[in-house]
Enzyme design. Structure first.
Site, PDB file in Angstrom:
ATOM      1  N   HIS A   1     -11.208   4.100   8.666  1.00 40.59           N
ATOM      2  CA  HIS A   1     -10.004   5.079   8.370  1.00 40.59           C
ATOM      3  C   HIS A   1      -9.416   4.593   7.036  1.00 40.59           C
ATOM      4  CE1 HIS A   1      -9.831   7.649  11.954  1.00 40.59           C
ATOM      5  NE2 HIS A   1     -10.341   6.459  12.596  1.00 40.59           N
TER       6      HIS A   1
ATOM      7  N   ASN B   1      -7.372  12.013  16.394  1.00 47.26           N
ATOM      8  CA  ASN B   1      -8.660  12.306  15.504  1.00 47.26           C
ATOM      9  C   ASN B   1      -8.512  13.850  15.551  1.00 47.26           C
ATOM     10  OD1 ASN B   1      -9.597   9.823  14.684  1.00 47.26           O
ATOM     11  ND2 ASN B   1     -11.044   9.738  16.421  1.00 47.26           N
TER      12      ASN B   1
ATOM     13  N   HIS C   1      -0.180   2.443  15.879  1.00 41.40           N
ATOM     14  CA  HIS C   1      -0.765   1.591  17.141  1.00 41.40           C
ATOM     15  C   HIS C   1      -0.587   2.525  18.249  1.00 41.40           C
ATOM     16  CE1 HIS C   1      -1.465  -1.498  19.902  1.00 41.40           C
ATOM     17  NE2 HIS C   1      -0.305  -1.934  19.789  1.00 41.40           N
TER      18      HIS C   1
ATOM     19  N   ARG D   1      -7.855  -0.382  22.807  1.00 40.45           N
ATOM     20  CA  ARG D   1      -7.065  -0.003  21.387  1.00 40.45           C
ATOM     21  C   ARG D   1      -5.798  -0.798  21.466  1.00 40.45           C
ATOM     22  NH1 ARG D   1      -6.786   6.240  20.201  1.00 40.45           N
ATOM     23  NH2 ARG D   1      -6.310   5.608  18.087  1.00 40.45           N
TER      24      ARG D   1
ATOM     25  N   TYR E   1      -5.144  -2.744  17.398  1.00 45.21           N
ATOM     26  CA  TYR E   1      -4.187  -2.402  16.370  1.00 45.21           C
ATOM     27  C   TYR E   1      -3.132  -3.360  15.845  1.00 45.21           C
ATOM     28  CZ  TYR E   1      -6.378   2.234  16.646  1.00 45.21           C
ATOM     29  OH  TYR E   1      -7.496   3.378  16.876  1.00 45.21           O
TER      30      TYR E   1
ATOM     31  N   ARG F   1      -4.284  -7.206   7.758  1.00 48.61           N
ATOM     32  CA  ARG F   1      -4.248  -6.241   6.759  1.00 48.61           C
ATOM     33  C   ARG F   1      -2.839  -6.392   5.822  1.00 48.61           C
ATOM     34  NH1 ARG F   1      -3.371  -1.163   5.754  1.00 48.61           N
ATOM     35  NH2 ARG F   1      -1.993  -0.617   7.637  1.00 48.61           N
TER      36      ARG F   1
HETATM   37 FE1  HDD Z   1      -9.030   3.465  16.043  1.00 46.82          FE
HETATM   38  C1  HDD Z   1      -7.532   2.941  12.767  1.00 46.82           C
HETATM   39  C2  HDD Z   1      -7.921   6.836  15.761  1.00 46.82           C
HETATM   40  C3  HDD Z   1     -10.696   4.101  18.826  1.00 46.82           C
HETATM   41  C4  HDD Z   1      -9.438   0.240  16.342  1.00 46.82           C
HETATM   42  N1  HDD Z   1      -7.934   4.769  14.534  1.00 46.82           N
HETATM   43  C5  HDD Z   1      -7.503   4.300  13.194  1.00 46.82           C
HETATM   44  C6  HDD Z   1      -6.895   5.160  12.652  1.00 46.82           C
HETATM   45  C7  HDD Z   1      -6.899   6.383  13.347  1.00 46.82           C
HETATM   46  C8  HDD Z   1      -7.816   5.896  14.533  1.00 46.82           C
HETATM   47  C9  HDD Z   1      -6.436   7.837  13.125  1.00 46.82           C
HETATM   48  C10 HDD Z   1      -6.310   5.403  11.331  1.00 46.82           C
HETATM   49  C11 HDD Z   1      -4.719   4.867  11.373  1.00 46.82           C
HETATM   50  C12 HDD Z   1      -4.124   4.962  10.068  1.00 46.82           C
HETATM   51  O1  HDD Z   1      -4.167   6.232   9.225  1.00 46.82           O
HETATM   52  O2  HDD Z   1      -3.729   4.008   9.471  1.00 46.82           O
HETATM   53  N2  HDD Z   1      -9.262   5.107  16.703  1.00 46.82           N
HETATM   54  C13 HDD Z   1      -8.905   6.551  16.795  1.00 46.82           C
HETATM   55  C14 HDD Z   1      -9.172   7.371  17.843  1.00 46.82           C
HETATM   56  C15 HDD Z   1      -9.966   6.631  18.785  1.00 46.82           C
HETATM   57  C16 HDD Z   1     -10.008   5.181  18.019  1.00 46.82           C
HETATM   58  C17 HDD Z   1      -8.589   8.892  18.022  1.00 46.82           C
HETATM   59  C18 HDD Z   1     -10.537   7.033  19.933  1.00 46.82           C
HETATM   60  C19 HDD Z   1     -10.084   7.847  20.569  1.00 46.82           C
HETATM   61  N3  HDD Z   1      -9.952   2.385  17.261  1.00 46.82           N
HETATM   62  C20 HDD Z   1     -10.522   2.801  18.390  1.00 46.82           C
HETATM   63  C21 HDD Z   1     -10.857   1.813  19.032  1.00 46.82           C
HETATM   64  C22 HDD Z   1     -10.775   0.538  18.340  1.00 46.82           C
HETATM   65  C23 HDD Z   1     -10.080   1.334  17.177  1.00 46.82           C
HETATM   66  C24 HDD Z   1     -11.755   1.942  20.384  1.00 46.82           C
HETATM   67  C25 HDD Z   1     -10.959  -0.722  18.812  1.00 46.82           C
HETATM   68  C26 HDD Z   1     -10.749  -1.197  20.099  1.00 46.82           C
HETATM   69  N4  HDD Z   1      -8.729   1.880  14.585  1.00 46.82           N
HETATM   70  C27 HDD Z   1      -9.127   0.572  15.254  1.00 46.82           C
HETATM   71  C28 HDD Z   1      -8.494  -0.472  13.895  1.00 46.82           C
HETATM   72  C29 HDD Z   1      -7.932   0.486  13.020  1.00 46.82           C
HETATM   73  C30 HDD Z   1      -8.158   2.039  13.519  1.00 46.82           C
HETATM   74  C31 HDD Z   1      -9.548  -1.298  13.541  1.00 46.82           C
HETATM   75  C32 HDD Z   1      -8.424   0.297  11.624  1.00 46.82           C
HETATM   76  C33 HDD Z   1      -6.900   0.201  10.746  1.00 46.82           C
HETATM   77  C34 HDD Z   1      -5.787   0.321  11.701  1.00 46.82           C
HETATM   78  O3  HDD Z   1      -6.338   0.199  13.000  1.00 46.82           O
HETATM   79  O4  HDD Z   1      -4.578   0.042  11.547  1.00 46.82           O
HETATM   80  O5  HDD Z   1      -7.547  -1.146  14.589  1.00 46.82           O
END
Ligand code: HDD
Length: 662
Positions: free
Chosen positions: A70, A143, A334, A353, A357, A364
Site C-alpha cells: 500500500h 480493501n 492499525h 494483523r 501494524y 516507518r
Molecule cells: Fe495490511 C497496510 C489492508 C492483511 C500488514 N493493509 C495496509 C493498508 C491497508 C491494508 C488498506 C494501508 C493502510 C494505509 O493506507 O496506510 N491488510 C489489509 C487488509 C488485509 C490485510 C484488508 C486482510 C484482510 N496486512 C495484512 C496482513 C498483514 C498486513 C495479514 C500482516 C500480518 N498491512 C500490513 C503492514 C502495512 C499494511 C505491513 C503496510 C503499511 C502499514 O501497514 O501501515 O503492516
C-alpha cells in the site's frame, strides 16, 4: 468546512501562503538563499556555512521508508454520521448518536506498486478509514475486495514477497502478471477466491469514489449489556461500483499515471464529495456455525442475499489534504485501534494483523511517538505513563510516570467498563497449542465458483481474458501449474479457455467445483448508476462557433457532466477558451466523448481517439456536420447519438457507464 482538518492540525500548521521572512529552523532570518558561503567568489565552500548545512541535511533526510504494501496512497478528510442509533448492537458512541458528525481520514491505495507507481494496475485497492471518535481513534483498515489471499497471517510475508517485483531484478512494477505471484497462488489454493476478485473488473476501478470497501474480517459488535454479535463492515459507494477496461487501464497508466488520485482531488476541489454508506452484516453468536463455511475464514464472504447488508450511516469525503507528506504519508492505521463496543474475532489473519501494524509504524515513522503526529493524534484527550523516545512532541508535566502511584493520587487512572474503559469481550477459549488449521477452513473453491456463477457474460469474459493475460506473462510450467491447481478446480470452461489462449496444458481430469450458488450482489452490473462526476471530452474542429460551445457546455453541465473542450491547439473564441489539446488528453481519460465539427474533415488524431472510445464501449455524441466517412462506426451504432436531437439517449448511455452490448 475547515473544522475537520483544524481539529487535527491545531498548533502545528505553518502557513507558507502568508508573508513571512525566510529563517533557519532556529528562527534566524536568512539574508541569502542562493549562494553558499565561500572563500572568494570562485573559492571553496566553507564548513562554517550553517545555513547550507542545515538546508542540505534536512533535504538528505526527507524520505522515510515507503510502506511495504500500500505504498501508493491518496488521503482525504471527511466526516461520518450514523443514521439511527445502533445501541442494540454496540455501545460505540459514534454509532449510537445520530446527528453527531465524527471526523474521518481515508487513505485509498494500491497494494503492490511503489509510491511512484501508476494508479491503475490490476491490483487490490486499500480503503483505510480512521474515525476520530470521542472515545479514541477507530481504524477500519479494509480493501475494495471482501476476502483475502490467505487464511493465516504467518503467510503474509511469503505472499507479499511473491506479488512484489521479483527479488533478483525488481521486475515487474505494480503487477501480478509474473512467475512468483502465480507460483505462490497456485501452491496456496486458499487464494483461489481472492484471485477471482483480482482477475475481475474490481481490480481496475474507474474512481476511488466508485468502489466498494470491506473490513474483510469478521469483527464483533458488543452492546452496553455485554451482548456480542459477529459483524462484517461494508462501504457502499453512492455513485455505484464501476471499472475501466484492462486495455484502457494500460493506456491510462501512460497518459495520466495519477488518474484516480487526480479525479478524486479535482472532484473534491469542485465541490463533488466522495460519498459512501456504511453497511453492516450481522450474525448472532448462536448462529456462528450455520453457514456452509467458517465465518472466521477471511477467504469467505457472507452472501448479501443470505445476510443482508444493513445501511446504517454515511461518510462524506469533502476535504483535500493541505500537505501530502504530513497527512497521507504519515498517517498510521492499525486494525487494533478500536473503541468500546467493537471487538475482534479469532480470524487468524486478523489476529496476526494486530501485531504487524504498530511494528511497521515503528520503522516507518521512526519511533514510538508516531501517535503524536497531527494526522494520527486522537481528538479526544489522551494520557498515560508512556514517556520519552524519539520525536517526543509533548511536554508531560508532573513528577510521576508510573502506575500505580500514591504520589499523584493514582492519576491517570484506568476506568471501569461502565465508565468507558475498554474491556475485551470475555469469549471463552480453550484448546491445545497447535500449529494447524481448522478443518472448517479447508474448502477453497466453492466461493471462487460462486463468484464466477454471479458474473454477467461481459464480466466473465473480462475475467477469462485477465487470467489469459496474466498467465501468458509467466513461464509455461507456472502456467500449467496455475491452471491445474486453481482454474481446473474452479471451472472447467475457464481452465479450457485459459489453457487454449496461453498454449498451456489442460489437465486430463475435470475437477471443477460443483458449487451452484450465485450471489447477484457480486456482479457490478447490479450496482447504482449516476451521472454525478461523469466526464465528457468534447472534441471540436476550429470552425465551430462560440455559440455552439457555450450551448453545448451549458446543456451538459446542467445534467451534472464535467465538460472539457479539446482541439488541436489551445485558443480562445470570445469568452470561451479551449481546455486541452489532442496531445494533452485522450479519450481513455473520459467517461464519454462528443465530437462537433463544422465543415472540416476529422483529422487522424481525432479519428484515433474516437475509435478507441468506441472500442472501449463509451457513449459517443456528435453535433454539427460530423462526417462518419473515415470512422469504422456510424451514427446508427449503439451508443452513438446526435446531441442536438437525442441528448437524452447520450446521457442515458453515459449514466449506464458503458454500452456493454455494442
Ligand atoms: Fe495490511 C497496510 C489492508 C492483511 C500488514 N493493509 C495496509 C493498508 C491497508 C491494508 C488498506 C494501508 C493502510 C494505509 O493506507 O496506510 N491488510 C489489509 C487488509 C488485509 C490485510 C484488508 C486482510 C484482510 N496486512 C495484512 C496482513 C498483514 C498486513 C495479514 C500482516 C500480518 N498491512 C500490513 C503492514 C502495512 C499494511 C505491513 C503496510 C503499511 C502499514 O501497514 O501501515 O503492516
Amino acid at each position: 468546512m475547515s473544522r475537520k482538518k483544524d481539529e487535527l492540525n491545531q498548533r502545528d500548521t505553518i502557513d507558507n501562503t502568508k508573508d513571512a521572512p525566510l529563517t533557519t529552523n532556529q528562527g534566524l532570518p536568512v539574508s541569502e538563499d542562493e549562494f553558499s558561503l565561500k572563500a572568494g567568489k570562485r573559492g571553496p565552500t566553507l564548513m562554517e556555512d550553517f545555513h547550507f548545512r542545515e538546508k542540505m541535511t534536512h533535504f538528505d533526510h526527507e524520505r522515510i521508508p515507503e510502506r511495504i504494501v500500500h505504498a501508493r496512497g491518496f488521503g482525504v478528510h471527511g466526516e461520518f454520521e450514523v443514521y439511527e442509533s445502533l445501541e442494540k448492537y454496540t455501545k460505540a458512541k459514534f454509532l449510537t448518536e445520530p446527528g453527531k458528525k465524527t471526523p474521518v481520514f481515508v487513505r485509498f491505495s494500491t497494494v503492490g506498486g511503489s509510491r511512484g507507481s501508476m494508479d491503475i494496475p490490476r491490483d487490490v485497492r486499500g480503503f483505510a478509514t480512521k474515525f476520530y471518535t470521542d472515545e479514541g481513534n477507530f481504524d477500519l483498515v479494509g480493501n475494495n475486495m471482501p476476502v483475502f489471499f490467505m487464511q493465516d497471517a504467518i503467510k503474509f510475508p511469503d505472499f507479499v514477497h511473491a506479488v512484489k517485483p521479483e527479488p533478483h531484478n525488481e521486475i515487474p512494477q505494480a503487477a501480478s502478471a509474473h512467475n512468483t505471484f502465480w507460483d505462490w497462488v497456485a501452491e496456496n489454493s486458499e487464494s483461489a477466491h481472492m484471485v477471482m476478485w483480482l482477475m475481475s473488473d474490481r481490480a481496475i476501478p474507474r474512481s476511488y469514489s466508485m468502489m466498494e470497501g470491506f473490513g474483510v474480517h469478521t469483527f464483533r459488535l458488543v452492546n452496553a449489556e455485554g451482548k456480542s454479535r459477529f459483524v462484517k463492515f461494508h462501504w457502499k459507494p453512492v455513485e455505484g461500483t464501476h471499472q475501466v477496461l484492462w486495455d484502457e487501464a494500460q493506456i491510462i497508466n501512460g497518459k495520466n499515471i495519477d488518474f484516480n488520485r487526480q479525479t478524486l482531488w479535482e472532484n473534491i476541489e469542485n465541490g463533488h464529495p466522495a460519498e459512501f454508506e456504511l453497511g453492516l452484516q450481522i450474525i448472532e453468536e448462536d448462529q456462528e456455525h450455520e453457514m456452509d463455511f467458517d465465518i472466521l475464514d477471511p477467504t469467505k464472504l457472507w452472501p448479501e442475499e443470505d445476510v443482508p447488508v444493513q445501511i446504517v450511516g454515511k461518510m462524506t469525503l469533502d476535504q483535500n489534504v493541505d500537505n501530502y507528506f504530513a497527512e497521507t504519508e504519515q498517517v498510521a492505521f492499525h486494525p487494533g485501534h478500536v473503541v468500546p463496543g467493537i471487538d475482534f474475532s479469532n480470524d487468524p489473519l486478523l489476529q496476526g494483523r494486530l501485531f504487524s501494524y504498530t511494528d511497521t509504524q515503528l520503522i516507518r515513522l521512526g519511533g514510538p511517538n508516531f501517535h503524536q503526529i497531527p494526522i494520527n493524534r486522537p481528538i479526544c484527550p489522551f494520557t498515560n505513563n508512556q514517556r520519552d523516545g524519539y520525536g517526543q512532541m509533548s511536554i508531560h508535566k508532573g513528577q510521576t510516570a508510573h502506575h500505580k502511584n500514591r504520589m499523584n493520587n493514582n492519576q491517570p487512572e484506568p476506568l471501569s467498563a461502565e465508565e468507558g474503559g475498554y474491556e475485551h469481550y470475555q469469549e471463552k477459549v480453550e484448546g491445545n497449542k497447535v500449529r494447524a488449521r481448522s478443518e472448517s477452513f479447508e474448502d477453497h473453491f466453492s466461493q471462487a465458483k460462486m463468484f464466477l456463477n454471479s458474473l454477467s457474460d461481459t464480466e466473465r469474459q473480462h475475467l477469462s481474458d485477465a487470467f489469459s493475460f496474466e498467465l501468458a506473462k509467466c513461464d509455461m510450467d507456472i502456467r500449467n501449474n496455475a491452471i491445474e491447481k486453481l482454474l481446473n478446480n474452479i471451472d472447467r470452461d475457464l481452465a479450457e479457455y485459459v489453457a487454449d489462449r496461453t498454449g498451456a496444458e489442460l489437465p486430463a481430469e475435470n475437477e471443477e467445483s460443483t458449487y451452484e450458488k450465485s450471489s447477484p450482489a457480486l456482479s457490478m452490473m447490479n450496482t447504482k448508476f449516476s451521472l454525478n462526476t461523469r466526464t465528457v471530452g468534447v472534441i471540436i474542429t476550429p470552425d465551430v462557433t462560440e455559440d455552439t460551445l457555450k450551448e453545448t457546455r451549458s446543456k451538459l453541465e446542467e445534467k451534472g457532466l464535467q465538460v472539457k473542450f479539446i482541439s488541436d491547439k489551445i485558443y480562445t473564441i470570445g469568452s470561451t477558451t479551449i481546455d486541452e489539446t489532442l496531445a494533452t488528453v485522450h479519450s481513455v481519460l473520459f467517461d464519454s466523448m462528443i465530437v462537433i465539427s463544422g465543415e472540416e474533415d476529422l483529422q487522424p488524431p481525432v479519428i484515433e481517439q474516437l475509435e478507441i472510445a468506441f472500442k472501449h464501449k463509451k457513449a459517443i455524441g456528435f453535433g454539427g456536420n460530423v462526417s462518419f466517412a473515415k470512422l469504422s462506426f456510424s451514427e446508427k451504432d449503439k451508443g452513438v447519438s446526435n446531441i442536438e436531437t437525442e441528448l437524452d439517449n447520450f446521457l442515458e448511455d453515459v449514466k449506464n457507464h458503458r454500452v456493454w452490448d455494442r
